[in-house]
Motif scaffolding. Structure first.
Motif, PDB file in Angstrom:
ATOM      1  N   GLU A  19     -25.505 -32.914  22.098  1.00  0.00           N
ATOM      2  CA  GLU A  19     -24.371 -32.508  22.926  1.00  0.00           C
ATOM      3  C   GLU A  19     -24.760 -32.081  24.341  1.00  0.00           C
ATOM      4  O   GLU A  19     -24.054 -32.431  25.293  1.00  0.00           O
ATOM      5  CB  GLU A  19     -23.565 -31.403  22.235  1.00  0.00           C
ATOM      6  N   PRO A  20     -25.872 -31.344  24.550  1.00  0.00           N
ATOM      7  CA  PRO A  20     -26.223 -30.985  25.937  1.00  0.00           C
ATOM      8  C   PRO A  20     -26.454 -32.206  26.833  1.00  0.00           C
ATOM      9  O   PRO A  20     -26.107 -32.192  28.017  1.00  0.00           O
ATOM     10  CB  PRO A  20     -27.505 -30.160  25.791  1.00  0.00           C
ATOM     11  N   VAL A  21     -26.999 -33.270  26.277  1.00  0.00           N
ATOM     12  CA  VAL A  21     -27.214 -34.492  27.050  1.00  0.00           C
ATOM     13  C   VAL A  21     -25.868 -35.151  27.345  1.00  0.00           C
ATOM     14  O   VAL A  21     -25.582 -35.538  28.487  1.00  0.00           O
ATOM     15  CB  VAL A  21     -28.159 -35.475  26.319  1.00  0.00           C
ATOM     16  N   ARG A  22     -25.021 -35.271  26.330  1.00  0.00           N
ATOM     17  CA  ARG A  22     -23.698 -35.878  26.529  1.00  0.00           C
ATOM     18  C   ARG A  22     -22.911 -35.120  27.588  1.00  0.00           C
ATOM     19  O   ARG A  22     -22.324 -35.719  28.478  1.00  0.00           O
ATOM     20  CB  ARG A  22     -22.913 -35.906  25.210  1.00  0.00           C
ATOM     21  N   THR A  23     -22.915 -33.802  27.483  1.00  0.00           N
ATOM     22  CA  THR A  23     -22.172 -32.974  28.441  1.00  0.00           C
ATOM     23  C   THR A  23     -22.706 -33.162  29.850  1.00  0.00           C
ATOM     24  O   THR A  23     -21.937 -33.324  30.800  1.00  0.00           O
ATOM     25  CB  THR A  23     -22.252 -31.494  28.028  1.00  0.00           C
ATOM     26  N   THR A  24     -24.026 -33.156  29.997  1.00  0.00           N
ATOM     27  CA  THR A  24     -24.635 -33.332  31.313  1.00  0.00           C
ATOM     28  C   THR A  24     -24.262 -34.674  31.926  1.00  0.00           C
ATOM     29  O   THR A  24     -23.856 -34.753  33.088  1.00  0.00           O
ATOM     30  CB  THR A  24     -26.172 -33.202  31.217  1.00  0.00           C
ATOM     31  N   VAL A  25     -24.377 -35.734  31.150  1.00  0.00           N
ATOM     32  CA  VAL A  25     -24.073 -37.076  31.673  1.00  0.00           C
ATOM     33  C   VAL A  25     -22.590 -37.201  31.994  1.00  0.00           C
ATOM     34  O   VAL A  25     -22.214 -37.659  33.080  1.00  0.00           O
ATOM     35  CB  VAL A  25     -24.525 -38.175  30.689  1.00  0.00           C
ATOM     36  N   LEU A  26     -21.735 -36.774  31.080  1.00  0.00           N
ATOM     37  CA  LEU A  26     -20.298 -36.958  31.287  1.00  0.00           C
ATOM     38  C   LEU A  26     -19.733 -36.066  32.389  1.00  0.00           C
ATOM     39  O   LEU A  26     -18.661 -36.357  32.927  1.00  0.00           O
ATOM     40  CB  LEU A  26     -19.543 -36.749  29.976  1.00  0.00           C
ATOM     41  N   ASN A  27     -20.442 -35.002  32.732  1.00  0.00           N
ATOM     42  CA  ASN A  27     -20.017 -34.136  33.832  1.00  0.00           C
ATOM     43  C   ASN A  27     -20.584 -34.579  35.178  1.00  0.00           C
ATOM     44  O   ASN A  27     -20.360 -33.919  36.192  1.00  0.00           O
ATOM     45  CB  ASN A  27     -20.376 -32.678  33.556  1.00  0.00           C
ATOM     46  N   ALA A  29     -20.596 -36.533  38.479  1.00  0.00           N
ATOM     47  CA  ALA A  29     -19.551 -37.136  39.317  1.00  0.00           C
ATOM     48  C   ALA A  29     -19.677 -38.656  39.312  1.00  0.00           C
ATOM     49  O   ALA A  29     -20.765 -39.195  39.480  1.00  0.00           O
ATOM     50  CB  ALA A  29     -19.661 -36.602  40.744  1.00  0.00           C
ATOM     51  N   GLY A  30     -18.562 -39.312  39.094  1.00  0.00           N
ATOM     52  CA  GLY A  30     -18.515 -40.764  39.141  1.00  0.00           C
ATOM     53  C   GLY A  30     -18.633 -41.466  37.798  1.00  0.00           C
ATOM     54  O   GLY A  30     -18.227 -42.628  37.677  1.00  0.00           O
ATOM     55  N   ILE A  31     -19.167 -40.815  36.789  1.00  0.00           N
ATOM     56  CA  ILE A  31     -19.368 -41.475  35.490  1.00  0.00           C
ATOM     57  C   ILE A  31     -18.040 -41.887  34.863  1.00  0.00           C
ATOM     58  O   ILE A  31     -17.875 -43.024  34.419  1.00  0.00           O
ATOM     59  CB  ILE A  31     -20.196 -40.595  34.520  1.00  0.00           C
ATOM     60  N   THR A  32     -17.088 -40.978  34.827  1.00  0.00           N
ATOM     61  CA  THR A  32     -15.788 -41.302  34.224  1.00  0.00           C
ATOM     62  C   THR A  32     -15.112 -42.437  34.975  1.00  0.00           C
ATOM     63  O   THR A  32     -14.533 -43.345  34.366  1.00  0.00           O
ATOM     64  CB  THR A  32     -14.894 -40.056  34.189  1.00  0.00           C
ATOM     65  N   ASP A  33     -15.193 -42.411  36.311  1.00  0.00           N
ATOM     66  CA  ASP A  33     -14.608 -43.496  37.100  1.00  0.00           C
ATOM     67  C   ASP A  33     -15.284 -44.828  36.775  1.00  0.00           C
ATOM     68  O   ASP A  33     -14.618 -45.869  36.692  1.00  0.00           O
ATOM     69  CB  ASP A  33     -14.735 -43.208  38.594  1.00  0.00           C
ATOM     70  N   LEU A  34     -16.600 -44.811  36.595  1.00  0.00           N
ATOM     71  CA  LEU A  34     -17.319 -46.042  36.276  1.00  0.00           C
ATOM     72  C   LEU A  34     -16.970 -46.539  34.878  1.00  0.00           C
ATOM     73  O   LEU A  34     -16.830 -47.747  34.660  1.00  0.00           O
ATOM     74  CB  LEU A  34     -18.829 -45.843  36.424  1.00  0.00           C
ATOM     75  N   VAL A  35     -16.813 -45.635  33.917  1.00  0.00           N
ATOM     76  CA  VAL A  35     -16.383 -46.037  32.570  1.00  0.00           C
ATOM     77  C   VAL A  35     -15.020 -46.719  32.657  1.00  0.00           C
ATOM     78  O   VAL A  35     -14.808 -47.799  32.086  1.00  0.00           O
ATOM     79  CB  VAL A  35     -16.335 -44.829  31.608  1.00  0.00           C
ATOM     80  N   ASN A  36     -14.096 -46.108  33.394  1.00  0.00           N
ATOM     81  CA  ASN A  36     -12.757 -46.679  33.525  1.00  0.00           C
ATOM     82  C   ASN A  36     -12.786 -48.034  34.230  1.00  0.00           C
ATOM     83  O   ASN A  36     -12.089 -48.968  33.827  1.00  0.00           O
ATOM     84  CB  ASN A  36     -11.831 -45.712  34.261  1.00  0.00           C
ATOM     85  N   ALA A  37     -13.588 -48.149  35.282  1.00  0.00           N
ATOM     86  CA  ALA A  37     -13.694 -49.417  36.009  1.00  0.00           C
ATOM     87  C   ALA A  37     -14.316 -50.505  35.131  1.00  0.00           C
ATOM     88  O   ALA A  37     -13.887 -51.672  35.165  1.00  0.00           O
ATOM     89  CB  ALA A  37     -14.510 -49.223  37.285  1.00  0.00           C
ATOM     90  N   ALA A  56     -27.675 -44.187  29.767  1.00  0.00           N
ATOM     91  CA  ALA A  56     -27.138 -45.463  29.274  1.00  0.00           C
ATOM     92  C   ALA A  56     -26.443 -45.334  27.915  1.00  0.00           C
ATOM     93  O   ALA A  56     -25.327 -45.828  27.753  1.00  0.00           O
ATOM     94  CB  ALA A  56     -28.229 -46.527  29.236  1.00  0.00           C
ATOM     95  N   PRO A  57     -27.049 -44.675  26.926  1.00  0.00           N
ATOM     96  CA  PRO A  57     -26.336 -44.596  25.651  1.00  0.00           C
ATOM     97  C   PRO A  57     -25.091 -43.720  25.706  1.00  0.00           C
ATOM     98  O   PRO A  57     -24.098 -44.020  25.045  1.00  0.00           O
ATOM     99  CB  PRO A  57     -27.373 -44.055  24.670  1.00  0.00           C
ATOM    100  N   VAL A  58     -25.115 -42.642  26.515  1.00  0.00           N
ATOM    101  CA  VAL A  58     -23.902 -41.828  26.650  1.00  0.00           C
ATOM    102  C   VAL A  58     -22.797 -42.662  27.287  1.00  0.00           C
ATOM    103  O   VAL A  58     -21.652 -42.667  26.816  1.00  0.00           O
ATOM    104  CB  VAL A  58     -24.165 -40.536  27.466  1.00  0.00           C
ATOM    105  N   PHE A  59     -23.128 -43.372  28.360  1.00  0.00           N
ATOM    106  CA  PHE A  59     -22.154 -44.249  29.016  1.00  0.00           C
ATOM    107  C   PHE A  59     -21.619 -45.279  28.016  1.00  0.00           C
ATOM    108  O   PHE A  59     -20.408 -45.500  27.924  1.00  0.00           O
ATOM    109  CB  PHE A  59     -22.813 -44.951  30.209  1.00  0.00           C
ATOM    110  N   ALA A  60     -22.500 -45.905  27.259  1.00  0.00           N
ATOM    111  CA  ALA A  60     -22.100 -46.930  26.290  1.00  0.00           C
ATOM    112  C   ALA A  60     -21.174 -46.348  25.222  1.00  0.00           C
ATOM    113  O   ALA A  60     -20.165 -46.969  24.861  1.00  0.00           O
ATOM    114  CB  ALA A  60     -23.338 -47.548  25.639  1.00  0.00           C
ATOM    115  N   MET A  61     -21.478 -45.161  24.730  1.00  0.00           N
ATOM    116  CA  MET A  61     -20.627 -44.525  23.716  1.00  0.00           C
ATOM    117  C   MET A  61     -19.255 -44.200  24.283  1.00  0.00           C
ATOM    118  O   MET A  61     -18.231 -44.409  23.623  1.00  0.00           O
ATOM    119  CB  MET A  61     -21.298 -43.265  23.170  1.00  0.00           C
TER     120      MET A  61
END
Length: 126
Positions: free
Chosen positions: A46-54, A56-64, A94-99
């Motif tokens: 969870e600490p890795v997931r939280t760090t990656v998902l927080n 800036a820009g990751i959520t926008d890239l997932v949506n795009a 990469a795996p957090v983004f993929a998930m």
């Protein structure tokens, strides 16, 4: 409906897999590897997931990326769409983004196959 295949990977282990879309997360998003407390964790922690998902820009890239997948699927001869996303070692970004992308696409009703090529490989020494 065709299957969406998502594969995370680490550039430092081998060449990127063949895909319709290859997303390179190395240059624009902070690497959790630089934090000693996160270095030996993986995207399953969870600490890795939280760090990656927080980041800036990751959520926008997932949506795009989800929008790009949808565009591929709407083509006249749409078949399987493959997305490969990579970071340096393939254990964090990469795996957090993929998930996250897989979850987003599944919520949209798509069938998704998810693979993490390098998630269980040893930490890359840099």
């Amino acid at each position: 409906m065709p299957v969406v295949r998502i594969q995370s990977f680490g550039y430092l282990h081998a060449d990127p897999p063949t895909a319709h879309l290859v997303i390179d997360l190395r240059q624009h998003f902070r690497d959790p590897h630089v934090s000693p407390e996160l270095r030996h964790m993986t995207a399953h922690d969870e600490p890795v997931r939280t760090t990656v998902l927080n980041t800036a820009g990751i959520t926008d890239l997932v949506n795009a990326t989800a929008a790009a997948v949808t565009a591929f699927l709407s083509g006249p001869s749409a078949g399987q769409v493959t997305v490969a996303d990579g970071c340096a070692g393939g254990r964090h970004r990469a795996p957090v983004f993929a998930m996250e992308l897989a979850d987003r696409l599944r919520r949209a009703g798509l069938t998704v196959e998810l693979e993490h090529r390098d998630l269980d490989k040893p930490v890359v020494q840099r």
